[in-house]
Design an enzyme around this catalytic site. Structure first.
Site, PDB file in Angstrom:
ATOM      1  CE  LYS A   1      -4.063  -2.199   0.734  1.00 15.06           C
ATOM      2  NZ  LYS A   1      -3.727  -3.605   0.961  1.00 15.06           N
TER       3      LYS A   1
HETATM    4  C1  LIG Z   1      -4.456  -4.752   0.638  1.00 13.72           C
HETATM    5  C2  LIG Z   1      -3.698  -6.006   0.629  1.00 13.72           C
HETATM    6  C3  LIG Z   1      -3.965  -7.036  -0.283  1.00 13.72           C
HETATM    7  C4  LIG Z   1      -5.131  -6.966  -1.245  1.00 13.72           C
HETATM    8  O1  LIG Z   1      -4.995  -5.974  -2.227  1.00 13.72           O
HETATM    9  P1  LIG Z   1      -6.265  -5.454  -3.025  1.00 13.72           P
HETATM   10  O2  LIG Z   1      -5.779  -4.342  -3.853  1.00 13.72           O
HETATM   11  O3  LIG Z   1      -7.265  -5.004  -1.984  1.00 13.72           O
HETATM   12  O4  LIG Z   1      -6.797  -6.602  -3.808  1.00 13.72           O
HETATM   13  C5  LIG Z   1      -3.146  -8.146  -0.287  1.00 13.72           C
HETATM   14  N1  LIG Z   1      -2.123  -8.263   0.590  1.00 13.72           N
HETATM   15  C6  LIG Z   1      -1.849  -7.308   1.488  1.00 13.72           C
HETATM   16  C7  LIG Z   1      -0.728  -7.510   2.427  1.00 13.72           C
HETATM   17  C8  LIG Z   1      -2.606  -6.145   1.540  1.00 13.72           C
HETATM   18  O5  LIG Z   1      -2.310  -5.188   2.414  1.00 13.72           O
END
Ligand SMILES: *Cc1c(COP(=O)(O)O)cnc(C)c1O
Length: 464
Positions: free
Chosen positions: A112
């Site tokens: 993120k």
């Molecule tokens: C947010 C997240 C995901 C999922 O990603 P999306 O874009 O919501 O599909 C997978 N792994 C981790 C560690 C995350 O923080």
């Protein structure tokens, strides 16, 4: 570059509006009028270039005239300067035709950070120019919140509110959010699951009077700017591997933002083979691909909590593409979905989705076994989300659904999920030095029932 809402009833918007609004006023998601394209020679030229420079060049295709090229490059350099690995998104080979793309070297140890570190800077730049303040709200299944807080707390022009489902994020995830003590940061632990948090955010946006009074804005993965920023590592990974054969990507998936960014990269001209949707027991997307019916059930709590999601918001964007960018048709389907709780995908649209996507659902048991096996084979620890991705990649390959070079996205650092990793391997993954005193830092948060009214009250008190 112009953007339209997937529901077809909002005015056309430019990048600045899309960035700062999040959701479109008709309840839809913004999507570009047409996907920009990048020439194969330019993509090949990304190999070896600094990550931040590639990011600025890719992003420029989406930002229109919102930023001068030098300013965009400067902000990208600052954003990725906060990462603790010189390659930013390094690839590790784990098999003859298999790689892991490490996306956890940012300030809050999950992918993120890639979008959020950049967004924080884009936001502040735009708001400073416009002399405006915004209150950014995000629902988090664990990682978005920390990334948003660490990106936005330094912003002079933005406040940030994060709703997390109480007791459903790990202690490390919660502390990374609540240990930030700043007047423009508000953490709220909500007595409900992630879908409840996400629904409250949508309700608050729909209350126009409230949204305007507190200058509400969103950075959930529905924000197009986040998706645009996430296309970049697909480009750098493919450029680093080189060659003419297509590359598959397998992506641990919850809200369908990350894997959708891979789809966008493919539409922009990147030589992507198939995109693998890897889910945990919350397998709605896997089931949708199998049956053509998108049917949310209750959220299961799993070892990969950042994917404990049933309503994958970005799926609406894929549907929009698959049915020929017909906003009225999406709007009608989404209204019907809100009433009937099931969305039927027309056969033709499903067939086109299946040309690009394959999927697999992975149990907690298989997740733990994979963390253990991976450690035994490589002496490296992987987090449960990454393990879901690796199991899916292996299964899809075994079943003949993926062939050739495949990159699995490693979405979080193992130290964010120490209990699962220890259960699987007996080893406790160490937090990087910057976080070593995390457990000693005081926490700052409010608690609230899963009711929009109660949460609106807390926000108004702080930012009204
Ligand atoms: C947010 C997240 C995901 C999922 O990603 P999306 O874009 O919501 O599909 C997978 N792994 C981790 C560690 C995350 O923080």
């Amino acid at each position: 570059m112009k953007y339209r809402s997937t529901r077809g009833a909002a005015p056309e918007a430019d990048f600045e509006t899309v960035l700062t609004a999040g959701l479109a006023p008709d309840g839809g998601l913004y999507a570009p009028d047409a996907f920009p394209s990048i020439a194969a020679a330019d993509i090949a030229g990304f190999a070896g270039a600094p990550y931040a420079d590639v990011a600025a060049r890719v992003l420029a295709h989406f930002t229109g005239d919102a930023f001068a090229p030098e300013r965009l490059q400067e902000m990208a350099r600052e954003a990725y300067g906060a990462f603790d690995h010189p390659e930013i998104a390094p690839l590790t080979q784990v098999g003859e035709e298999d790689w892991i793309l490490e996306l956890f070297h940012g300030p809050t140890l999950a992918f993120k950070d890639f979008a959020m570190q950049l967004l924080g800077r884009l936001f502040d730049d735009v708001l400073a120019r416009r002399g405006r303040r915004l209150t950014v709200i995000a629902a988090t299944s664990g990682d978005t919140g920390a990334a948003a807080i660490h990106a936005l707390a330094p912003c002079a022009h933005a406040g940030v509110v994060v709703l997390h489902p109480e007791g459903r994020v790990t202690d490390v995830q919660r502390r990374m959010m609540t240990s930030v003590d700043a007047p423009n940061v508000l953490n709220i632990a909500v007595e409900g699951d992630f879908d409840a948090c996400q629904a409250i955010v949508k309700t608050l946006f729909a209350d126009r009077a409230f949204a305007e009074a507190v200058h509400l804005s969103g950075v959930n993965s529905i924000n197009w700017a986040r998706l645009a920023a996430q296309t970049v590592y697909y480009f750098t990974a493919a450029a680093a591997l080189g060659g003419d054969a297509p590359i598959n990507f397998v992506v641990p998936t919850g809200n369908f933002g990350d894997v959708y960014a891979g789809f966008v990269a493919k539409q922009m001209g990147l030589n992507v083979g198939r995109l693998g949707i890897a889910t945990n027991a919350n397998s709605i997307l896997h089931n949708t691909l199998q049956t053509g019916d998108y049917r949310p059930a209750g959220v299961h709590k799993t070892l990969s909590p950042s994917m404990d999601i049933q309503v994958a918001s970005n799926f609406e964007r894929l549907l929009y593409n698959a049915i020929g960018r017909d906003g009225a048709a999406i709007s009608e389907r989404m209204e019907k979905f809100a009433k009937e709780k099931v969305l039927h995908i027309p056969d033709e649209a499903l067939a086109s989705i299946k040309e690009d996507f394959v999927s697999e659902a992975v149990s907690d048991e298989m997740t733990l076994a994979e963390i253990k096996d991976h450690f035994a084979e490589t002496s490296a620890l992987i987090d449960p989300h990454t393990a879901v991705g690796r199991v899916a990649a292996k299964t899809l390959r075994r079943d003949g659904k993926l062939n050739g070079r495949t990159v699995t996205l490693s979405t979080a650092h193992p130290a964010k999920f120490p209990d699962a990793v220890k259960d699987a391997t007996g080893e406790t993954p160490a937090l990087p030095a910057a976080w070593s005193d995390l457990n000693d830092r005081p926490e700052h948060m409010e608690r609230a029932p899963a009711e929009a009214q109660a949460i609106a009250g807390l926000i108004a008190k702080r930012f009204g």
